[in-house]
Design a protein around this motif. Structure first.
Motif, PDB file in Angstrom:
ATOM      1  N   UNK A  49      12.017 -12.655  -4.517  1.00  0.00           N
ATOM      2  CA  UNK A  49      11.149 -11.691  -3.841  1.00  0.00           C
ATOM      3  C   UNK A  49      11.164 -12.022  -2.356  1.00  0.00           C
ATOM      4  N   UNK A  50      11.241 -11.001  -1.522  1.00  0.00           N
ATOM      5  CA  UNK A  50      11.079 -11.179  -0.083  1.00  0.00           C
ATOM      6  C   UNK A  50       9.909 -10.273   0.289  1.00  0.00           C
ATOM      7  N   UNK A  51       8.801 -10.880   0.705  1.00  0.00           N
ATOM      8  CA  UNK A  51       7.577 -10.132   0.973  1.00  0.00           C
ATOM      9  C   UNK A  51       7.200 -10.322   2.442  1.00  0.00           C
ATOM     10  N   UNK A  52       7.062  -9.210   3.163  1.00  0.00           N
ATOM     11  CA  UNK A  52       6.617  -9.289   4.553  1.00  0.00           C
ATOM     12  C   UNK A  52       5.095  -9.285   4.558  1.00  0.00           C
ATOM     13  N   UNK A  53       4.525 -10.461   4.391  1.00  0.00           N
ATOM     14  CA  UNK A  53       3.069 -10.605   4.352  1.00  0.00           C
ATOM     15  C   UNK A  53       2.407 -10.138   5.629  1.00  0.00           C
ATOM     16  N   UNK A  54       3.044 -10.403   6.777  1.00  0.00           N
ATOM     17  CA  UNK A  54       2.471 -10.000   8.062  1.00  0.00           C
ATOM     18  C   UNK A  54       2.349  -8.485   8.162  1.00  0.00           C
ATOM     19  N   UNK A  55       3.400  -7.765   7.768  1.00  0.00           N
ATOM     20  CA  UNK A  55       3.378  -6.303   7.846  1.00  0.00           C
ATOM     21  C   UNK A  55       2.423  -5.705   6.815  1.00  0.00           C
ATOM     22  N   UNK A  56       2.348  -6.298   5.621  1.00  0.00           N
ATOM     23  CA  UNK A  56       1.401  -5.821   4.615  1.00  0.00           C
ATOM     24  C   UNK A  56      -0.033  -6.011   5.104  1.00  0.00           C
ATOM     25  N   UNK A  57      -0.302  -7.152   5.722  1.00  0.00           N
ATOM     26  CA  UNK A  57      -1.633  -7.445   6.266  1.00  0.00           C
ATOM     27  C   UNK A  57      -1.968  -6.447   7.378  1.00  0.00           C
ATOM     28  N   UNK A  58      -1.012  -6.218   8.261  1.00  0.00           N
ATOM     29  CA  UNK A  58      -1.206  -5.315   9.397  1.00  0.00           C
ATOM     30  C   UNK A  58      -1.485  -3.884   8.942  1.00  0.00           C
ATOM     31  N   UNK A  59      -0.825  -3.445   7.876  1.00  0.00           N
ATOM     32  CA  UNK A  59      -1.012  -2.076   7.386  1.00  0.00           C
ATOM     33  C   UNK A  59      -2.111  -2.000   6.309  1.00  0.00           C
ATOM     34  N   UNK A  60      -2.908  -3.065   6.207  1.00  0.00           N
ATOM     35  CA  UNK A  60      -4.050  -3.130   5.278  1.00  0.00           C
ATOM     36  C   UNK A  60      -3.636  -2.925   3.808  1.00  0.00           C
ATOM     37  N   UNK A  61      -2.428  -3.357   3.455  1.00  0.00           N
ATOM     38  CA  UNK A  61      -1.947  -3.231   2.071  1.00  0.00           C
ATOM     39  C   UNK A  61      -2.025  -4.548   1.312  1.00  0.00           C
ATOM     40  N   UNK A  62      -2.309  -5.643   2.027  1.00  0.00           N
ATOM     41  CA  UNK A  62      -2.363  -6.951   1.376  1.00  0.00           C
ATOM     42  C   UNK A  62      -3.772  -7.158   0.824  1.00  0.00           C
ATOM     43  N   UNK A  63      -3.910  -7.061  -0.492  1.00  0.00           N
ATOM     44  CA  UNK A  63      -5.224  -7.230  -1.100  1.00  0.00           C
ATOM     45  C   UNK A  63      -5.200  -8.397  -2.084  1.00  0.00           C
ATOM     46  N   UNK A  64      -6.342  -8.684  -2.674  1.00  0.00           N
ATOM     47  CA  UNK A  64      -6.468  -9.825  -3.584  1.00  0.00           C
ATOM     48  C   UNK A  64      -5.568  -9.667  -4.812  1.00  0.00           C
ATOM     49  N   UNK A  65      -5.406  -8.433  -5.299  1.00  0.00           N
ATOM     50  CA  UNK A  65      -4.575  -8.188  -6.485  1.00  0.00           C
ATOM     51  C   UNK A  65      -3.116  -8.551  -6.207  1.00  0.00           C
ATOM     52  N   UNK A  66      -2.605  -8.147  -5.057  1.00  0.00           N
ATOM     53  CA  UNK A  66      -1.220  -8.451  -4.680  1.00  0.00           C
ATOM     54  C   UNK A  66      -1.057  -9.960  -4.489  1.00  0.00           C
ATOM     55  N   UNK A  67      -1.980 -10.575  -3.770  1.00  0.00           N
ATOM     56  CA  UNK A  67      -1.907 -12.021  -3.530  1.00  0.00           C
ATOM     57  C   UNK A  67      -1.930 -12.782  -4.861  1.00  0.00           C
ATOM     58  N   UNK A  68      -2.817 -12.383  -5.788  1.00  0.00           N
ATOM     59  CA  UNK A  68      -2.884 -13.028  -7.106  1.00  0.00           C
ATOM     60  C   UNK A  68      -1.583 -12.850  -7.879  1.00  0.00           C
ATOM     61  N   UNK A  69      -1.021 -11.629  -7.838  1.00  0.00           N
ATOM     62  CA  UNK A  69       0.222 -11.352  -8.579  1.00  0.00           C
ATOM     63  C   UNK A  69       1.368 -12.213  -8.057  1.00  0.00           C
TER      64      UNK A  69
END
Length: 181
Positions: A49-69
């Motif tokens: 998996x390659x996940x752009x955490x910075x961009x997900x955070x910036x676009x408000x898409x990084x939530x607890x469900x994604x982080x847990x998964x």
């Protein structure tokens, strides 16, 4: 070379194109803008998996469900983030890669995860905050990549200019210059 199934989660179109372009010849790359329920259920089907955490955070898409998964999945993960940020999930087989992404360290991390090595790079451990000393240089800006210099080739940057140059809008071609006093 290794042929791996890679899932790239990247909200920014220009980076989606550049990263997938850098990987597509050697790997089967599936590209997604965000992580929905369908993608979360299929994380185990990929080799990396390659996940752009910075961009997900910036676009408000990084939530607890994604982080847990991501934290709960066993799939090796490259987590992309800005220098100074630290929202990456903590687990084994997760390596934080600082932006701007440099081709050599990025490619070696991808190859080492896909080859099954436990340590992606000599001196860097999974969940290490830095992938090589060069990747940690915060003073290097993405804009500098656009300026062609002989030095650039030696670092092996993924050159984003090549990806978007052909689609430049006409108004960007010539800008009036101001005369200084």
């Amino acid at each position: 070379t290794l042929m791996g199934r890679i899932l790239l989660i990247e909200p920014q179109k220009i980076l989606r194109q550049a990263i997938s372009l850098a990987l597509f010849q050697q790997h089967d790359v599936q590209v997604e803008e965000s992580l929905g329920a369908a993608q979360l259920a299929s994380l185990k089907d990929y080799d990396l998996l390659i996940v752009d955490g910075a961009a997900l955070q910036e676009s408000k898409q990084l939530n607890a469900e994604i982080t847990r998964a991501i934290q709960g999945c066993k799939t090796p993960t490259l987590w992309l983030e800005e220098p100074g940020a630290s929202q990456a999930p903590k687990r084994e087989k997760l390596l934080v890669v600082r932006k701007p992404i440099e081709r050599e360290p990025f490619q070696s991390a991808v190859d080492s995860f896909l080859s099954g090595e436990t340590s992606p790079k000599k001196g860097a451990r999974p969940s290490s905050p830095v992938l090589g000393a060069k990747a940690a240089a915060p003073e290097r800006e993405t804009r500098k990549k656009a300026d062609a210099s002989p030095e650039q080739g030696s670092f092996g940057f993924i050159d984003l200019v090549d990806v978007v140059e052909e689609k430049a809008s006409p108004r960007q071609e010539k800008k009036p210059t101001r005369k200084s006093k």
